[in-house]
Design a protein around this motif. Structure first.
Motif, mmCIF file in Angstrom:
data_model
loop_
_atom_site.group_PDB
_atom_site.id
_atom_site.type_symbol
_atom_site.label_atom_id
_atom_site.label_comp_id
_atom_site.label_asym_id
_atom_site.label_seq_id
_atom_site.Cartn_x
_atom_site.Cartn_y
_atom_site.Cartn_z
ATOM 1 N N GLN A 354 47.839 93.643 74.076
ATOM 2 C CA GLN A 354 47.576 92.276 73.812
ATOM 3 C C GLN A 354 45.800 92.096 74.076
ATOM 4 N N GLU A 355 45.177 92.964 75.077
ATOM 5 C CA GLU A 355 43.913 92.906 75.451
ATOM 6 C C GLU A 355 43.224 94.011 74.763
ATOM 7 N N PHE A 356 43.966 95.153 74.494
ATOM 8 C CA PHE A 356 43.147 96.292 74.062
ATOM 9 C C PHE A 356 44.065 96.867 72.794
ATOM 10 N N PRO A 357 43.938 96.197 71.836
ATOM 11 C CA PRO A 357 44.556 96.808 70.826
ATOM 12 C C PRO A 357 44.394 97.928 69.960
ATOM 13 N N TYR A 358 43.092 98.775 70.343
ATOM 14 C CA TYR A 358 42.878 99.808 69.723
ATOM 15 C C TYR A 358 42.911 101.105 70.895
ATOM 16 N N LEU A 359 42.539 100.966 72.158
ATOM 17 C CA LEU A 359 42.382 102.042 73.179
ATOM 18 C C LEU A 359 43.516 102.939 73.022
ATOM 19 N N PRO A 360 43.366 104.170 72.895
ATOM 20 C CA PRO A 360 44.661 104.906 72.816
ATOM 21 C C PRO A 360 45.437 105.047 74.007
ATOM 22 N N SER A 372 62.131 108.404 71.160
ATOM 23 C CA SER A 372 61.565 109.513 70.041
ATOM 24 C C SER A 372 60.162 109.008 69.653
ATOM 25 N N GLU A 373 59.393 110.006 69.118
ATOM 26 C CA GLU A 373 58.287 109.586 68.859
ATOM 27 C C GLU A 373 58.047 108.668 67.955
ATOM 28 N N ASP A 374 58.992 108.476 67.061
ATOM 29 C CA ASP A 374 58.610 107.257 66.051
ATOM 30 C C ASP A 374 58.731 105.976 66.960
ATOM 31 N N GLU A 375 59.758 106.049 68.039
ATOM 32 C CA GLU A 375 59.887 104.702 68.729
ATOM 33 C C GLU A 375 58.463 104.419 69.699
ATOM 34 N N LEU A 376 57.948 105.635 70.198
ATOM 35 C CA LEU A 376 56.686 105.497 70.913
ATOM 36 C C LEU A 376 55.630 105.272 70.197
ATOM 37 N N ALA A 377 55.508 105.629 68.694
ATOM 38 C CA ALA A 377 54.466 105.184 67.992
ATOM 39 C C ALA A 377 54.515 103.781 67.882
ATOM 40 N N GLU A 378 55.620 103.200 67.517
ATOM 41 C CA GLU A 378 55.892 101.855 67.034
ATOM 42 C C GLU A 378 55.498 100.980 68.166
ATOM 43 N N ARG A 379 55.730 101.319 69.441
ATOM 44 C CA ARG A 379 55.333 100.655 70.647
ATOM 45 C C ARG A 379 53.778 100.792 70.802
ATOM 46 N N GLY A 380 52.990 101.409 70.291
ATOM 47 C CA GLY A 380 51.667 101.539 70.233
ATOM 48 C C GLY A 380 51.064 102.930 70.943
ATOM 49 N N PHE A 381 51.804 103.724 71.152
ATOM 50 C CA PHE A 381 51.230 104.992 71.843
ATOM 51 C C PHE A 381 50.781 105.704 70.766
ATOM 52 N N ASN A 382 49.680 106.566 71.243
ATOM 53 C CA ASN A 382 48.871 107.559 70.338
ATOM 54 C C ASN A 382 49.277 108.883 70.303
ATOM 55 N N ILE A 383 49.491 109.329 71.653
ATOM 56 C CA ILE A 383 49.714 110.674 71.895
ATOM 57 C C ILE A 383 50.880 110.824 72.781
ATOM 58 N N VAL A 384 51.599 111.668 72.282
ATOM 59 C CA VAL A 384 52.854 112.132 73.209
ATOM 60 C C VAL A 384 52.668 113.551 73.893
ATOM 61 N N ILE A 385 52.987 113.655 74.940
ATOM 62 C CA ILE A 385 52.831 114.910 75.700
ATOM 63 C C ILE A 385 54.004 115.569 76.150
ATOM 64 N N TYR A 386 54.477 116.647 75.613
ATOM 65 C CA TYR A 386 55.902 117.332 76.302
ATOM 66 C C TYR A 386 55.241 118.335 77.377
ATOM 67 N N ALA A 387 55.523 117.803 78.545
ATOM 68 C CA ALA A 387 54.586 118.433 79.583
ATOM 69 C C ALA A 387 54.820 119.701 80.283
ATOM 70 N N ASN A 388 55.819 120.119 80.038
ATOM 71 C CA ASN A 388 56.572 121.331 80.893
ATOM 72 C C ASN A 388 57.657 121.884 80.071
ATOM 73 N N HIS A 389 57.930 121.909 78.928
ATOM 74 C CA HIS A 389 58.991 122.227 78.426
ATOM 75 C C HIS A 389 58.980 123.709 78.133
ATOM 76 N N LEU A 390 57.848 124.430 77.590
ATOM 77 C CA LEU A 390 57.896 125.783 77.267
ATOM 78 C C LEU A 390 58.258 126.542 78.536
ATOM 79 N N LEU A 391 57.581 126.187 79.753
ATOM 80 C CA LEU A 391 57.917 127.131 80.956
ATOM 81 C C LEU A 391 59.375 126.823 81.507
ATOM 82 N N ARG A 392 59.906 125.799 81.238
ATOM 83 C CA ARG A 392 61.209 125.212 81.552
ATOM 84 C C ARG A 392 62.314 125.966 80.693
ATOM 85 N N ALA A 393 61.758 126.521 79.548
ATOM 86 C CA ALA A 393 62.713 127.110 78.540
ATOM 87 C C ALA A 393 62.705 128.521 79.214
ATOM 88 N N ALA A 394 61.356 129.196 79.443
ATOM 89 C CA ALA A 394 61.323 130.651 79.404
ATOM 90 C C ALA A 394 61.992 130.910 81.001
#
Ligand code: SPV
Ligand code: MG
Length: 432
Positions: A354-360, A372-394
């Motif tokens: 409401q106060e910051f319509p454009y700040l990422p 999901s990413e689509d839901e995040l985008a719809e709610r106004g998020f610009n970046i999604v970070i999968y923060a630890n998944h490759l090491l947790r897989a390895a």
């Protein structure tokens, strides 16, 4: 005067483009619809060159009368807007993923009496393979750093994944899937304090020296081209942060995310199970201002990360801090949460927007991983970070192999779970 429309990306200019333009010129005045970053971003990687740079190139090709933006992958909106007498396209769209766009373009042309002219595809030259070749040569720190801001401007949501080593960064760089005729890839890397520390057998308590972190990132940069967001923990002392911003910028990092904690930092996913202190609003705003003042390039982003929800200080505290950090000049806000539902970050985003319509806005859906990413985008998020998944897989995969060899006294039993020898020999070009 007869008008002729051509839709083009023109990242690497070659004689195939010139052939199409020359044919169009025979028919009338040539309007090039140049695909914008956002028209392209939904379907494949951003071009090397920005729209403005590509526009400069195309405007200066003889035979081109006008360059206009084509804001969509689909030609139809521009065809109906400019109503050219002709549209010229290469025959490469007769089949494959572009075929539906051909059908739609023909329908639009027919609707007002325009005509389609197809030029035989120029054999032996492909922008795609040229761009791949360029990527193999690498990029520059300036080009890489600037990509994050271009992505934010071009895409509803940009997708980042943790990489902690060159090999994990290569996976993040090259893995892609085709979904609905669009290429889906990761847009860039997250250098996580958790996985960077863990991969070196150290606790995630700012124990790794910044120059260790930067050397590790530089090793990943040696073999990749995508942008990177660095988890800079608390940013440390203001005087140190100022120096570190310069070091990050110099190697081509696009953003530093600093979190509003102080003293001995522990991983956020512990929440209040361990002792952690939040920094005062004033002190953290000072750090944001100092970081901004220290940077050399406008392309480098200082992103403020809020720990209010992690430390159970409540939504009002998060909103108050987000406003203060934004006014102090933060280039984006990351709201962190360890809840299994996204309710609290969504509530935060609604109020913040409401106060910051454009700040990422940045989200790290580790715990609320059903969102999901689509839901995040719809709610106004610009970046999604999968923060630890490759090491947790390895880690479990490596541990399973180690266990199997010990249990069986040989490696035959685990072999089918492993990458083949010929595969690993071919993995890195130049090995043969
Ligand atoms: C990291 O990846 O190191 C982060 C995100 O800071 S989290 O682990 O969720 O705190
Ligand atoms: Mg961290």
């Amino acid at each position: 005067m007869t008008t002729v429309y051509i839709g083009m990306t023109v990242d690497v200019l070659h004689h195939g483009h010139i052939n199409v333009i020359a044919r169009a010129r025979e028919l009338g005045n040539v309007i090039v619809g140049l695909l914008t970053d956002s028209a392209i971003a939904d379907h494949k990687r951003l071009p090397y060159l920005s729209y403005e740079h590509r526009q400069t190139v195309v405007q200066n090709i003889s035979g081109v009368s006008e360059v206009v933006p084509q804001e969509t992958w689909d030609y139809v909106p521009n065809l109906l807007h400019y109503r050219p007498d002709f549209m010229v396209h290469g025959t490469d769209w007769l089949e494959g993923p572009l075929a539906p766009y051909r059908a739609r373009a023909m329908e639009a042309l027919e609707s007002y009496g325009g005509e389609l002219v197809e030029v035989p595809y120029t054999e032996g030259v492909s922008s795609h393979s040229m761009v791949e070749q360029m990527r193999a040569w690498g990029t520059t720190p300036d080009l890489r750093r600037a990509t994050l801001k271009r992505l934010i401007a071009a895409k509803p949501i940009s997708r980042f994944i943790e990489a902690h080593s060159p090999i994990s960064a290569l996976i993040a760089e090259h893995t892609s899937v085709e979904v609905d005729a669009r290429l889906r890839q990761f847009d860039g890397f997250w250098s996580s304090s958790l996985t960077d520390s863990t991969a070196r057998g150290k606790p995630d308590i700012e124990a790794l020296d910044i120059h260790n972190r930067l050397q590790n990132i530089d090793d990943m940069f040696e073999v990749t081209t995508k942008p990177l967001i660095m988890d800079a923990d608390t940013g440390g002392k203001v005087e140190h942060f100022e120096l570190n911003v310069r070091s990050m910028e110099r190697i081509g990092i696009s953003a530093a995310i600093i979190e509003d904690k102080k003293g001995l930092k522990k991983n956020s996913l512990f929440g209040n199970e361990v002792h952690q202190d939040q920094e005062s609003i004033e002190a953290f705003c000072d750090k944001i201002r100092a970081g901004r003042a220290a940077r050399v390039s406008e392309d480098f982003m200082i992103i403020a990360r809020l720990e209010s929800l992690i430390l159970e200080k409540g939504l009002n505290d998060a909103i108050e801090r987000a406003g203060a950090y934004a006014r102090a000049g933060a280039d984006a806000i990351m709201i962190h949460s360890r809840q299994s539902s996204s309710d609290e970050v969504f509530e935060f985003a609604d109020i913040f927007r409401q106060e910051f319509p454009y700040l990422p806005l940045v989200s790290v859906p580790t715990s609320y991983n059903r969102t999901s990413e689509d839901e995040l985008a719809e709610r106004g998020f610009n970046i999604v970070i999968y923060a630890n998944h490759l090491l947790r897989a390895a880690y479990p995969a490596m541990q399973k192999a180690a266990l199997s060899i010990l249990e069986n006294g040989r490696s035959a039993e685990i072999d089918e779970d492993l990458m083949g020898i010929s595969e690993i020999l071919e993995l890195i070009p130049g090995t043969r």
